[in-house]
Design a protein around this motif. Structure first.
Motif, PDB file in Angstrom:
ATOM      1  N   LEU A 185       4.458 -25.204 -25.416  1.00  0.00           N
ATOM      2  CA  LEU A 185       5.762 -24.594 -25.185  1.00  0.00           C
ATOM      3  C   LEU A 185       6.169 -24.774 -23.727  1.00  0.00           C
ATOM      4  CD1 LEU A 185       8.192 -22.912 -26.088  1.00  0.00           C
ATOM      5  CD2 LEU A 185       6.859 -20.850 -25.524  1.00  0.00           C
ATOM      6  N   VAL A 186       7.221 -25.540 -23.518  1.00  0.00           N
ATOM      7  CA  VAL A 186       7.813 -25.726 -22.191  1.00  0.00           C
ATOM      8  C   VAL A 186       9.308 -25.469 -22.330  1.00  0.00           C
ATOM      9  CG1 VAL A 186       8.253 -27.314 -20.287  1.00  0.00           C
ATOM     10  CG2 VAL A 186       6.090 -27.460 -21.543  1.00  0.00           C
ATOM     11  N   GLU A 187       9.775 -24.411 -21.713  1.00  0.00           N
ATOM     12  CA  GLU A 187      11.189 -24.067 -21.814  1.00  0.00           C
ATOM     13  C   GLU A 187      12.024 -24.720 -20.725  1.00  0.00           C
ATOM     14  OE1 GLU A 187      11.253 -19.743 -23.878  1.00  0.00           O
ATOM     15  OE2 GLU A 187      10.345 -19.787 -21.867  1.00  0.00           O
ATOM     16  N   ASP A 188      11.378 -25.128 -19.640  1.00  0.00           N
ATOM     17  CA  ASP A 188      12.085 -25.776 -18.528  1.00  0.00           C
ATOM     18  C   ASP A 188      11.090 -26.661 -17.793  1.00  0.00           C
ATOM     19  OD1 ASP A 188      13.534 -26.561 -16.316  1.00  0.00           O
ATOM     20  OD2 ASP A 188      14.356 -24.575 -15.903  1.00  0.00           O
ATOM     21  N   PHE A 189      11.281 -27.968 -17.865  1.00  0.00           N
ATOM     22  CA  PHE A 189      10.339 -28.887 -17.209  1.00  0.00           C
ATOM     23  C   PHE A 189      10.411 -28.812 -15.690  1.00  0.00           C
ATOM     24  CE2 PHE A 189      10.057 -30.897 -21.405  1.00  0.00           C
ATOM     25  CZ  PHE A 189       8.682 -31.105 -21.476  1.00  0.00           C
ATOM     26  N   GLU A 190      11.451 -28.207 -15.139  1.00  0.00           N
ATOM     27  CA  GLU A 190      11.475 -28.007 -13.693  1.00  0.00           C
ATOM     28  C   GLU A 190      10.295 -27.126 -13.274  1.00  0.00           C
ATOM     29  OE1 GLU A 190      13.496 -29.565 -11.593  1.00  0.00           O
ATOM     30  OE2 GLU A 190      14.670 -30.496 -13.198  1.00  0.00           O
ATOM     31  N   ASP A 191       9.901 -26.182 -14.145  1.00  0.00           N
ATOM     32  CA  ASP A 191       8.725 -25.356 -13.850  1.00  0.00           C
ATOM     33  C   ASP A 191       7.457 -26.201 -13.813  1.00  0.00           C
ATOM     34  OD1 ASP A 191      10.278 -23.053 -13.760  1.00  0.00           O
ATOM     35  OD2 ASP A 191       9.900 -22.533 -15.858  1.00  0.00           O
ATOM     36  N   VAL A 192       7.350 -27.166 -14.715  1.00  0.00           N
ATOM     37  CA  VAL A 192       6.170 -28.030 -14.739  1.00  0.00           C
ATOM     38  C   VAL A 192       6.129 -28.889 -13.478  1.00  0.00           C
ATOM     39  CG1 VAL A 192       4.872 -29.734 -16.075  1.00  0.00           C
ATOM     40  CG2 VAL A 192       6.307 -28.065 -17.266  1.00  0.00           C
ATOM     41  N   VAL A 193       7.284 -29.390 -13.064  1.00  0.00           N
ATOM     42  CA  VAL A 193       7.358 -30.162 -11.817  1.00  0.00           C
ATOM     43  C   VAL A 193       6.876 -29.306 -10.648  1.00  0.00           C
ATOM     44  CG1 VAL A 193       8.911 -31.305 -10.183  1.00  0.00           C
ATOM     45  CG2 VAL A 193       9.208 -31.662 -12.649  1.00  0.00           C
ATOM     46  N   THR A 194       7.289 -28.056 -10.630  1.00  0.00           N
ATOM     47  CA  THR A 194       6.858 -27.155  -9.559  1.00  0.00           C
ATOM     48  C   THR A 194       5.344 -26.967  -9.584  1.00  0.00           C
ATOM     49  OG1 THR A 194       8.981 -25.994  -9.559  1.00  0.00           O
ATOM     50  CG2 THR A 194       7.088 -24.809  -8.655  1.00  0.00           C
ATOM     51  N   ASP A 195       4.761 -26.832 -10.772  1.00  0.00           N
ATOM     52  CA  ASP A 195       3.303 -26.695 -10.875  1.00  0.00           C
ATOM     53  C   ASP A 195       2.587 -27.941 -10.365  1.00  0.00           C
ATOM     54  OD1 ASP A 195       3.582 -24.165 -11.940  1.00  0.00           O
ATOM     55  OD2 ASP A 195       3.333 -24.816 -14.024  1.00  0.00           O
ATOM     56  N   VAL A 196       3.087 -29.118 -10.731  1.00  0.00           N
ATOM     57  CA  VAL A 196       2.484 -30.364 -10.236  1.00  0.00           C
ATOM     58  C   VAL A 196       2.594 -30.426  -8.713  1.00  0.00           C
ATOM     59  CG1 VAL A 196       2.681 -32.889 -10.218  1.00  0.00           C
ATOM     60  CG2 VAL A 196       2.850 -31.635 -12.379  1.00  0.00           C
ATOM     61  N   HIS A 197       3.729 -29.989  -8.202  1.00  0.00           N
ATOM     62  CA  HIS A 197       3.903 -29.983  -6.741  1.00  0.00           C
ATOM     63  C   HIS A 197       2.902 -29.044  -6.078  1.00  0.00           C
ATOM     64  CE1 HIS A 197       5.883 -30.499  -2.934  1.00  0.00           C
ATOM     65  NE2 HIS A 197       6.130 -29.209  -2.842  1.00  0.00           N
ATOM     66  N   SER A 198       2.601 -27.919  -6.726  1.00  0.00           N
ATOM     67  CA  SER A 198       1.596 -26.992  -6.177  1.00  0.00           C
ATOM     68  C   SER A 198       0.227 -27.672  -6.109  1.00  0.00           C
ATOM     69  CB  SER A 198       1.519 -25.731  -7.041  1.00  0.00           C
ATOM     70  OG  SER A 198       2.721 -24.990  -6.974  1.00  0.00           O
ATOM     71  N   ALA A 199      -0.121 -28.411  -7.147  1.00  0.00           N
ATOM     72  CA  ALA A 199      -1.389 -29.149  -7.134  1.00  0.00           C
ATOM     73  C   ALA A 199      -1.386 -30.209  -6.038  1.00  0.00           C
ATOM     74  CB  ALA A 199      -1.633 -29.800  -8.500  1.00  0.00           C
ATOM     75  N   GLU A 200      -0.246 -30.856  -5.849  1.00  0.00           N
ATOM     76  CA  GLU A 200      -0.115 -31.853  -4.782  1.00  0.00           C
ATOM     77  C   GLU A 200      -0.298 -31.209  -3.413  1.00  0.00           C
ATOM     78  OE1 GLU A 200       3.376 -34.311  -2.499  1.00  0.00           O
ATOM     79  OE2 GLU A 200       3.806 -33.510  -4.496  1.00  0.00           O
ATOM     80  N   GLU A 201       0.307 -30.055  -3.219  1.00  0.00           N
ATOM     81  CA  GLU A 201       0.190 -29.370  -1.931  1.00  0.00           C
ATOM     82  C   GLU A 201      -1.257 -28.950  -1.664  1.00  0.00           C
ATOM     83  OE1 GLU A 201       2.941 -28.710   0.511  1.00  0.00           O
ATOM     84  OE2 GLU A 201       3.151 -30.528  -0.685  1.00  0.00           O
ATOM     85  N   HIS A 202      -1.973 -28.540  -2.710  1.00  0.00           N
ATOM     86  CA  HIS A 202      -3.397 -28.223  -2.561  1.00  0.00           C
ATOM     87  C   HIS A 202      -4.159 -29.465  -2.102  1.00  0.00           C
ATOM     88  CE1 HIS A 202      -7.424 -26.677  -3.488  1.00  0.00           C
ATOM     89  NE2 HIS A 202      -7.626 -27.810  -4.141  1.00  0.00           N
ATOM     90  N   ALA A 203      -3.865 -30.599  -2.725  1.00  0.00           N
ATOM     91  CA  ALA A 203      -4.531 -31.843  -2.344  1.00  0.00           C
ATOM     92  C   ALA A 203      -4.240 -32.195  -0.887  1.00  0.00           C
ATOM     93  CB  ALA A 203      -4.073 -32.980  -3.262  1.00  0.00           C
ATOM     94  N   ARG A 204      -3.000 -32.043  -0.474  1.00  0.00           N
ATOM     95  CA  ARG A 204      -2.631 -32.341   0.918  1.00  0.00           C
ATOM     96  C   ARG A 204      -3.350 -31.413   1.893  1.00  0.00           C
ATOM     97  NH1 ARG A 204       1.817 -35.656   1.549  1.00  0.00           N
ATOM     98  NH2 ARG A 204       3.179 -35.946  -0.268  1.00  0.00           N
ATOM     99  N   ALA A 205      -3.517 -30.154   1.505  1.00  0.00           N
ATOM    100  CA  ALA A 205      -4.201 -29.208   2.386  1.00  0.00           C
ATOM    101  C   ALA A 205      -5.663 -29.582   2.571  1.00  0.00           C
ATOM    102  CB  ALA A 205      -4.084 -27.792   1.818  1.00  0.00           C
ATOM    103  N   GLU A 206      -6.270 -30.148   1.524  1.00  0.00           N
ATOM    104  CA  GLU A 206      -7.677 -30.564   1.623  1.00  0.00           C
ATOM    105  C   GLU A 206      -7.836 -31.847   2.419  1.00  0.00           C
ATOM    106  OE1 GLU A 206      -9.422 -30.700  -2.350  1.00  0.00           O
ATOM    107  OE2 GLU A 206     -10.161 -28.650  -2.000  1.00  0.00           O
ATOM    108  N   HIS A 207      -6.807 -32.686   2.425  1.00  0.00           N
ATOM    109  CA  HIS A 207      -6.886 -33.978   3.121  1.00  0.00           C
ATOM    110  C   HIS A 207      -5.585 -34.221   3.888  1.00  0.00           C
ATOM    111  CE1 HIS A 207     -10.558 -34.949   0.923  1.00  0.00           C
ATOM    112  NE2 HIS A 207      -9.943 -34.574  -0.187  1.00  0.00           N
ATOM    113  N   PRO A 208      -5.372 -33.500   4.986  1.00  0.00           N
ATOM    114  CA  PRO A 208      -4.121 -33.627   5.735  1.00  0.00           C
ATOM    115  C   PRO A 208      -3.864 -35.063   6.181  1.00  0.00           C
ATOM    116  CG  PRO A 208      -5.388 -31.736   6.497  1.00  0.00           C
ATOM    117  CD  PRO A 208      -6.290 -32.509   5.591  1.00  0.00           C
TER     118      PRO A 208
END
Length: 281
Positions: free
Chosen positions: A74-97
């Motif tokens: 169930l995905v009511e708005d894929f913009e939310d999924v994009v935001t979640d992927v971006h959160s994972a990306e930001e975590h990756a960037r924090a580990e490897h600036p």
């Protein structure tokens, strides 16, 4: 296969599970974006190739998928999924600036990655789209014509000429084997339209790979989407005889060679840009 670990974070609709395939000193970060009904655990082979190529690899199970929370698929708005992927990306960037980020999306994940690139493209080094759901995907209006979408499961044989791929998919308890949710189909329709209307990815280096015999996400419909978003640096690779999952096909090593070569070329361009004072990440 490369070792992996998992962690969770609070996403837009609950806890999301992220899998990481670490690299102590990565040349770049690869963020994998999986497709509809599946989960990031199906990308072990891809992640292993990328780790050996010098990447630290990250991938999130989307809401309602895999080990993440939420009603199944169930995905009511894929913009939310994009935001979640971006959160994972930001975590990756924090580990490897400072490490450049390559976003790699398959099928529905290609749609999510394309939309992510429209929202956050200037921070990405490159984008790879595998059999992406963009442009015209006839399954959406076809199923929305019913009051309740019929239960028409994916034929596992359409995934790859390697029939063991389909067999493993059919037996995977983390894969959704039921019908589409109507709200998810409506969200697909909205996001496909948004991507087309938002348009060009500009100068973001983009690689599009697709199986010529893809019955699930036909080449002709995707090409309409590619033409809508293509920027100045698009590379395409269409593989004769290949079905939907190019990364799991009988010629998967050829496909991944093309992906890693594209990434190498992009990283070389970034290094050259640094030497003259420019950068994309």
């Amino acid at each position: 296969m490369a070792e992996s670990r998992e962690h969770t974070f609070t996403g837009t609709k609950g806890l999301n599970t992220v899998r990481e395939w670490p690299h102590e000193r990565p040349r770049y970060l690869a963020v994998l974006v999986h497709g509809y009904g599946e989960h990031i655990g199906r990308y072990e082979y891809v992640a292993d190739r990328l780790v050996r190529h010098g990447a630290a690899v990250y991938g999130v199970d989307h809401m309602g998928h895999g080990r993440s929370e939420g009603d199944r698929v169930l995905v009511e708005d894929f913009e939310d999924v994009v935001t979640d992927v971006h959160s994972a990306e930001e975590h990756a960037r924090a580990e490897h600036p400072g490490a450049p980020v390559v976003l790699i999306g398959h099928s529905m994940g290609g749609m999510i990655a394309a939309r992510h690139a429209q929202r956050y493209g200037p921070r990405l080094a490159a984008l790879v789209l595998s059999g992406p759901v963009i442009g015209v995907w006839e399954i959406v209006p076809t199923l929305l014509a019913y009051p309740e979408p019929p239960d028409t499961p994916i034929d596992p044989a359409t995934l790859s000429r390697d029939l063991s791929v389909g067999a493993a998919y059919a037996d995977d308890p983390l894969v959704w084997h039921g019908p589409f949710r109507r709200a998810t189909l409506e969200a697909f329709a909205t996001t496909l339209d948004t991507i087309t209307k938002t348009g060009s990815l500009g100068t973001l280096p983009t690689l599009w790979v697709h199986g010529a015999d893809d019955e699930l996400v036909p080449l002709s419909g995707t090409r309409i989407g590619i033409e809508a978003i293509r920027g100045t640096t698009l590379t395409e690779r269409i593989y004769a005889g290949a079905r939907h999952e190019a990364f799991n096909e009988t010629n998967k090593d050829e496909v991944l060679d093309d992906v890693t070569s594209f990434i190498d070329h992009t990283l070389q361009s970034i290094a050259s840009g640094r030497s003259t004072g420019g950068s994309r990440h």
